[in-house]
Design a protein around this motif. Structure first.
Motif, PDB file in Angstrom:
ATOM      1  N   CYS A 155       3.317   3.469  -6.417  1.00  0.00           N
ATOM      2  CA  CYS A 155       4.162   4.638  -6.128  1.00  0.00           C
ATOM      3  C   CYS A 155       3.492   5.970  -6.422  1.00  0.00           C
ATOM      4  O   CYS A 155       3.959   7.017  -5.950  1.00  0.00           O
ATOM      5  N   ASP A 156       2.408   5.981  -7.172  1.00  0.00           N
ATOM      6  CA  ASP A 156       1.729   7.239  -7.492  1.00  0.00           C
ATOM      7  C   ASP A 156       0.573   7.552  -6.548  1.00  0.00           C
ATOM      8  O   ASP A 156      -0.187   8.491  -6.777  1.00  0.00           O
ATOM      9  N   LEU A 157       0.457   6.742  -5.476  1.00  0.00           N
ATOM     10  CA  LEU A 157      -0.621   6.938  -4.509  1.00  0.00           C
ATOM     11  C   LEU A 157      -0.049   7.118  -3.105  1.00  0.00           C
ATOM     12  O   LEU A 157      -0.503   6.496  -2.147  1.00  0.00           O
ATOM     13  N   LEU A 158       0.955   7.994  -2.968  1.00  0.00           N
ATOM     14  CA  LEU A 158       1.497   8.311  -1.651  1.00  0.00           C
ATOM     15  C   LEU A 158       0.536   9.272  -0.966  1.00  0.00           C
ATOM     16  O   LEU A 158       0.142  10.292  -1.528  1.00  0.00           O
ATOM     17  N   LEU A 159       0.153   8.958   0.276  1.00  0.00           N
ATOM     18  CA  LEU A 159      -0.951   9.665   0.919  1.00  0.00           C
ATOM     19  C   LEU A 159      -0.525  10.838   1.786  1.00  0.00           C
ATOM     20  O   LEU A 159      -1.338  11.729   2.050  1.00  0.00           O
ATOM     21  N   ASP A 160       0.694  10.857   2.267  1.00  0.00           N
ATOM     22  CA  ASP A 160       1.122  11.953   3.128  1.00  0.00           C
ATOM     23  C   ASP A 160       1.459  13.183   2.294  1.00  0.00           C
ATOM     24  O   ASP A 160       2.089  13.077   1.230  1.00  0.00           O
TER      25      ASP A 160
ATOM     26  N   PRO B 264      -1.223   3.142  10.198  1.00  0.00           N
ATOM     27  CA  PRO B 264      -1.854   3.818   9.061  1.00  0.00           C
ATOM     28  C   PRO B 264      -1.009   3.696   7.793  1.00  0.00           C
ATOM     29  O   PRO B 264       0.199   3.956   7.826  1.00  0.00           O
ATOM     30  N   PRO B 265      -1.611   3.283   6.695  1.00  0.00           N
ATOM     31  CA  PRO B 265      -0.849   3.145   5.450  1.00  0.00           C
ATOM     32  C   PRO B 265      -0.359   4.496   4.954  1.00  0.00           C
ATOM     33  O   PRO B 265      -1.074   5.496   5.024  1.00  0.00           O
ATOM     34  N   GLU B 266       0.858   4.510   4.463  1.00  0.00           N
ATOM     35  CA  GLU B 266       1.451   5.730   3.922  1.00  0.00           C
ATOM     36  C   GLU B 266       1.224   5.857   2.418  1.00  0.00           C
ATOM     37  O   GLU B 266       1.525   6.893   1.830  1.00  0.00           O
ATOM     38  N   SER B 267       0.712   4.802   1.826  1.00  0.00           N
ATOM     39  CA  SER B 267       0.471   4.810   0.384  1.00  0.00           C
ATOM     40  C   SER B 267      -0.697   3.896   0.050  1.00  0.00           C
ATOM     41  O   SER B 267      -1.108   3.067   0.860  1.00  0.00           O
ATOM     42  N   THR B 268      -1.215   4.074  -1.127  1.00  0.00           N
ATOM     43  CA  THR B 268      -2.278   3.306  -1.771  1.00  0.00           C
ATOM     44  C   THR B 268      -3.591   3.326  -0.960  1.00  0.00           C
ATOM     45  O   THR B 268      -3.804   4.184  -0.087  1.00  0.00           O
TER      46      THR B 268
END
Length: 387
Positions: free
Chosen positions: A206-211, A319-323
């Protein structure tokens, strides 16, 4: 402080000194992009705290310090807007043990343990390991690379039986990288309450959200009615690359659930890893600048990967939204039933096999490595996937 996410670190030692699962599972010529273990040096503030603790020279049985509990409370309030209490925290050596403990504590033999697929492989083993009944529901696949994977509430409800007691939930989702939308979570919350289920919410990523501007809201905070039936799992392991220090926390607001969980853990789990607890506190208290630097690097790597996948015929990726994990659909890439094995043999790149996540024909790629190592691996994959 300037943090270095560029310089490769030698992790494969010929002598076997400091062996790692990631770098020593395969032959020396293989580039490993499989297990969720980054190739970046962990935050210097963590290393400094560990040096100080090691210099003390005694490593007896430890206690969870009040300062660690307070650091996690502050992190939760600052980053998630959820004001948790120190007493809600049960620290233990890892999220996977916590999944198994929850099954033993909250269900009876033969009860159903439900999850959605694809999913982080240990989820699929919890029921079997604890004498419960495994139950699965598929997610809704994207129709194109522009669409995300989605929660299929109809499929989830169809998988529920009168014996179902526990839902193992992943938020954000591993392996697809989904950050669940509010309407998806609302539907999930309604279903959980109506069927009187317990929930373990694994929120490790949860602490690696990329957007840009993305904000994590814990399931139990978003839907307070669920707090009495929810165990939330957090750990610094993925965010700060501290997996080997085996330190995680189960946040359990309900006193009855907390007592049941703690009673089950007694005698089954060792006391806290004294170095892991030190590392966790340093990470949550002083690791934010490092995390922000990491997020910038991962966003760039995601963009690099998106551009590369677009050049690979018959390969799809939302595309991943996190991690730092990407979920690639290779079912139509002409690599047979096990594309992971073909890419290992023909490209010398080790990825995670989708079959282990409940979805054959897919692979999971870890782009949490230096730009140079990522480029080398992608160039090798080009030779096979562009053909």
């Amino acid at each position: 402080m300037v943090h270095d996410f560029v310089t490769p670190v030698e992790r494969r030692y010929p002598s076997g000194h400091w062996p790692s699962q990631k770098w020593h599972r395969y032959d020396e010529e293989v580039l490993p992009l499989w297990v969720a273990d980054m190739d970046f040096v962990s935050p210097p503030v963590v290393a400094e705290a560990l040096h100080e603790r090691v210099d003390h020279g005694i490593f007896g049985y430890g206690l969870v310090p009040d300062s660690l509990r307070e650091a996690l409370c502050a992190w939760s309030s600052t980053h998630y807007g959820w004001n948790i209490e120190p007493a809600w925290q049960h620290w233990l050596p890892g999220v996977v043990p916590a999944l198994h403990l929850a099954s033993l504590a909250l269900t009876e033999p033969g009860d159903g343990v439900l999850t959605v697929t694809p999913i982080y492989p240990p989820f699929l083993k919890v029921a079997e390991h604890t004498g419960r009944t495994p139950q699965q529901a598929p997610m809704r696949e994207p129709l194109s690379s522009e669409e995300p994977w989605r929660l299929d509430l109809e499929a989830l409800e169809a998988a529920i039986t009168p014996t179902t007691r526990l839902l193992l939930w992943c938020h954000p989702h591993n392996p697809t990288g989904r950050v669940w939308r509010r309407d998806e979570l609302a539907g999930l919350a309604e279903l959980v309450e109506r069927h009187d289920l317990y929930v373990v919410s694994d929120e490790l990523h949860c602490d690696l959200l990329l957007d840009a501007g993305a904000h994590h809201e814990p399931l139990a905070a978003a839907f307070p009615a669920l707090a009495a039936r929810t165990i939330t799992l957090w750990a610094p392991s993925k965010t700060f690359n501290l997996a080997g220090l085996t330190s995680a926390c189960a946040v359990i607001p309900d006193p009855s659930l907390r007592r049941r969980f703690a009673a089950t853990a007694k005698g089954m789990m060792p006391d806290g890893n004294v170095l892991g607890l030190v590392a966790a506190e340093a990470a949550y208290a002083r690791g934010e600048p490092w995390r922000q630097g990491l997020l910038e690097v991962l966003r760039g790597h995601r963009q690099t990967l998106e551009a590369r996948v677009a050049c690979w015929p018959r390969v799809e990726m939302s595309p991943p939204e996190s991690t730092y994990l990407a979920w690639l659909d290779l079912r139509h890439a002409g690599l047979g039933e096990c594309p992971q094995k073909k890419l290992l043999e023909q490209a010398g790149v080790a990825l995670s096999d989708g079959a282990d996540f409940g979805q054959p024909g897919f692979v999971r790629l870890n782009f949490g490595t230096t730009a140079a190592q990522l480029e080398t691996a992608l160039s090798r994959l080009d030779r096979v996937l562009k053909a």
